[in-house]
Design a protein around this motif. Structure first.
Motif, PDB file in Angstrom:
ATOM      1  N   ALA A 190      92.360  31.121  32.329  1.00  0.00           N
ATOM      2  CA  ALA A 190      92.879  31.243  30.962  1.00  0.00           C
ATOM      3  C   ALA A 190      91.764  31.037  29.948  1.00  0.00           C
ATOM      4  CB  ALA A 190      94.006  30.239  30.739  1.00  0.00           C
ATOM      5  N   THR A 191      90.886  30.082  30.230  1.00  0.00           N
ATOM      6  CA  THR A 191      89.766  29.807  29.325  1.00  0.00           C
ATOM      7  C   THR A 191      88.781  30.965  29.306  1.00  0.00           C
ATOM      8  OG1 THR A 191      90.018  27.450  29.841  1.00  0.00           O
ATOM      9  CG2 THR A 191      88.002  28.116  28.723  1.00  0.00           C
ATOM     10  N   LEU A 192      88.442  31.464  30.473  1.00  0.00           N
ATOM     11  CA  LEU A 192      87.531  32.604  30.552  1.00  0.00           C
ATOM     12  C   LEU A 192      88.114  33.833  29.872  1.00  0.00           C
ATOM     13  CD1 LEU A 192      86.052  32.548  34.173  1.00  0.00           C
ATOM     14  CD2 LEU A 192      84.770  32.425  32.028  1.00  0.00           C
ATOM     15  N   ASN A 193      89.411  34.049  30.047  1.00  0.00           N
ATOM     16  CA  ASN A 193      90.059  35.226  29.480  1.00  0.00           C
ATOM     17  C   ASN A 193      89.948  35.231  27.957  1.00  0.00           C
ATOM     18  OD1 ASN A 193      91.633  37.661  30.045  1.00  0.00           O
ATOM     19  ND2 ASN A 193      93.280  36.617  28.950  1.00  0.00           N
ATOM     20  N   SER A 194      90.054  34.062  27.367  1.00  0.00           N
ATOM     21  CA  SER A 194      89.910  33.971  25.913  1.00  0.00           C
ATOM     22  C   SER A 194      88.517  34.384  25.473  1.00  0.00           C
ATOM     23  CB  SER A 194      90.211  32.543  25.446  1.00  0.00           C
ATOM     24  OG  SER A 194      91.547  32.180  25.726  1.00  0.00           O
ATOM     25  N   ALA A 195      87.512  33.990  26.253  1.00  0.00           N
ATOM     26  CA  ALA A 195      86.131  34.324  25.907  1.00  0.00           C
ATOM     27  C   ALA A 195      85.796  35.782  26.198  1.00  0.00           C
ATOM     28  CB  ALA A 195      85.171  33.407  26.657  1.00  0.00           C
ATOM     29  N   LEU A 196      86.432  36.370  27.199  1.00  0.00           N
ATOM     30  CA  LEU A 196      86.150  37.749  27.565  1.00  0.00           C
ATOM     31  C   LEU A 196      86.732  38.748  26.574  1.00  0.00           C
ATOM     32  CD1 LEU A 196      86.731  37.565  31.424  1.00  0.00           C
ATOM     33  CD2 LEU A 196      84.591  38.236  30.309  1.00  0.00           C
TER      34      LEU A 196
END
Length: 423
Positions: A190-196
């Motif tokens: 979820a955290t990575l998805n926000s950054a991607l």
């Protein structure tokens, strides 16, 4: 995250969530007017694939090098059995591929150029003339913040931009590999998805040949536990990221009335011991619950009109059930059953090939419970042959990842099209 304004290459992501005939298109762009022109003499090495079953780490690494190496090799992605001596295999791979970025993980089975494999290493070598790739390690899954994620992604994006192969927007996807026993996939994804942002992402949770003891990801010459890797791939080639499962819902509902979310353990379903309630729904005694039942009779959670599979890992002595995915008190779970395992894979890959053309390669993350089901139903050879024919390379996972979600019993991956070889 800021992106420059670029053209509209043909890149897409698609997921079939509740059976293969129906899918949700999340991004689809028209084909560009002017195709990328590639020299025909360089086309064969855009990717190379390899597999070895030699158990000696040094000899295995040497054989991989013989199959993959060429003047333009820029990155190697591999998946290996946990039966290898990992402390020796890591340095052996670094020695065999000096100056080449190497990422990978342990598996619960491999997908090789010849189809399904066991106890081996399968690998992909990427030509740096067609792929700008960088990798990063996430070593502290518990403390991974949005700021950390943005730092990781910005660093990877800088490498892709510096290579100058293709604009970032529409030409980039991410591959994530996580420790399959960390129970931290949801938080990290979820955290990575926000950054991607709009960059599509897929991946898998590392396995250990179904031992459920130690799973590893590989980065910078070593195998790591309690960690994850992120690989950012930038390419002018057409691609399609997808996810599919073949489970259909039945009528039986089970409400999680007591759960420990940190341990992914359900203590009660419908206010009775979880194993007892589940066994009744699938029509067996509690003593008969095993991985075969779990593979053929998973549970699902309906989100946004689509079912996401939640696979059971084990029955505990106290009658609770531990899952491979996050579970919360209060959610409603639906009994699921399989329908057309090979059909679901065929539908998604053939749909992808209609978008990108003849595949250069398909990188696949295939749940180990799907492979078990194929063995139980006699479909293993047919599925394996289909994967061989459609150039699938990958591994059997302890969970799959798609655009920030951690899911179970799916086939998730990317189909990459061939370079345009005409002048």
């Amino acid at each position: 995250m800021t992106y420059l304004s670029f053209g509209a290459p043909i890149k897409s992501t698609e997921v079939a969530l509740a059976g293969y005939p129906d899918s949700v298109e999340s991004e689809q762009r028209p084909r560009p007017m002017d195709p990328v022109i590639m020299s025909s003499e360089t086309v064969p090495s855009a990717v190379r694939t390899a597999s070895v079953n030699l158990r000696d780490p040094v000899l295995a690494a040497s054989q991989l090098e013989a199959q993959l190496s060429h003047d333009y090799l820029g990155c190697v992605l591999f998946f290996c059995s946990a039966e290898y001596e990992l402390k020796q295999l890591g340095p052996a791979l670094e020695t065999a591929f000096p100056g080449v970025r190497i990422c990978g993980c342990t598996s619960a089975g491999e997908i090789t150029p010849e189809g399904y494999g066991r106890g081996c290493i399968t690998a992909i070598g990427f030509d740096q003339r067609y792929f700008a790739i960088d990798c990063a390690l996430i070593s502290s899954l518990d403390r991974f913040s949005l700021q950390d994620a943005q730092g990781v992604i910005n660093g990877l994006l800088a490498t892709c931009r510096d290579a100058g192969l293709a604009p970032v927007k529409g030409n980039t996807f991410a591959i994530t590999l996580l420790d399959g026993l960390s129970s931290r996939e949801e938080l990290v994804l979820a955290t990575l998805n926000s950054a991607l942002g709009t960059i599509p992402q897929f991946g898998g949770s590392a396995g250990d040949d179904e031992r459920l003891a130690n799973t590893h990801v590989f980065y910078d010459g070593r195998f790591h536990t309690g960690a994850a890797t992120v690989m950012l791939v930038n390419t002018p080639l057409d691609f399609r990221v997808f996810s599919t499962h073949h489970m259909v819902d039945r009528s039986e509902k089970l409400v999680v009335t007591d759960a420990c979310s940190e341990r992914r353990t359900v203590k009660e379903l419908n206010a009775e011991p979880a194993a007892q309630a589940y066994a009744r729904v699938v029509g067996v005694r509690v003593e008969e619950l095993d991985r075969e039942i779990f593979a053929l009779r998973p549970l699902g959670v309906k989100i946004g009109g689509h079912f996401f599979v939640r696979s059971i890992q084990r029955v505990n002595p106290d009658g609770s059930l531990t899952f491979y995915c996050a579970i919360e008190t209060g959610i409603v779970m639906t009994a699921m059953e399989p329908e057309g395992l090979l059909d679901s894979v065929r539908h998604q890959i053939e749909a992808s090939e209609r978008v990108v053309g003849t595949p250069l390669i398909t990188i696949g993350c295939d749940c180990f419970l799907r492979r078990l089901e194929a063995e139980l139903t006699g479909e293993l050879a047919a599925v394996s042959e289909f994967m061989r024919h459609h150039r699938v390379i990958g591994f059997n996972t302890y969970g799959e990842q798609f655009d920030g979600m951690h899911i179970n019993q799916t086939f998730t991956g990317v189909v990459i099209g061939q370079p345009d070889a005409h002048s």
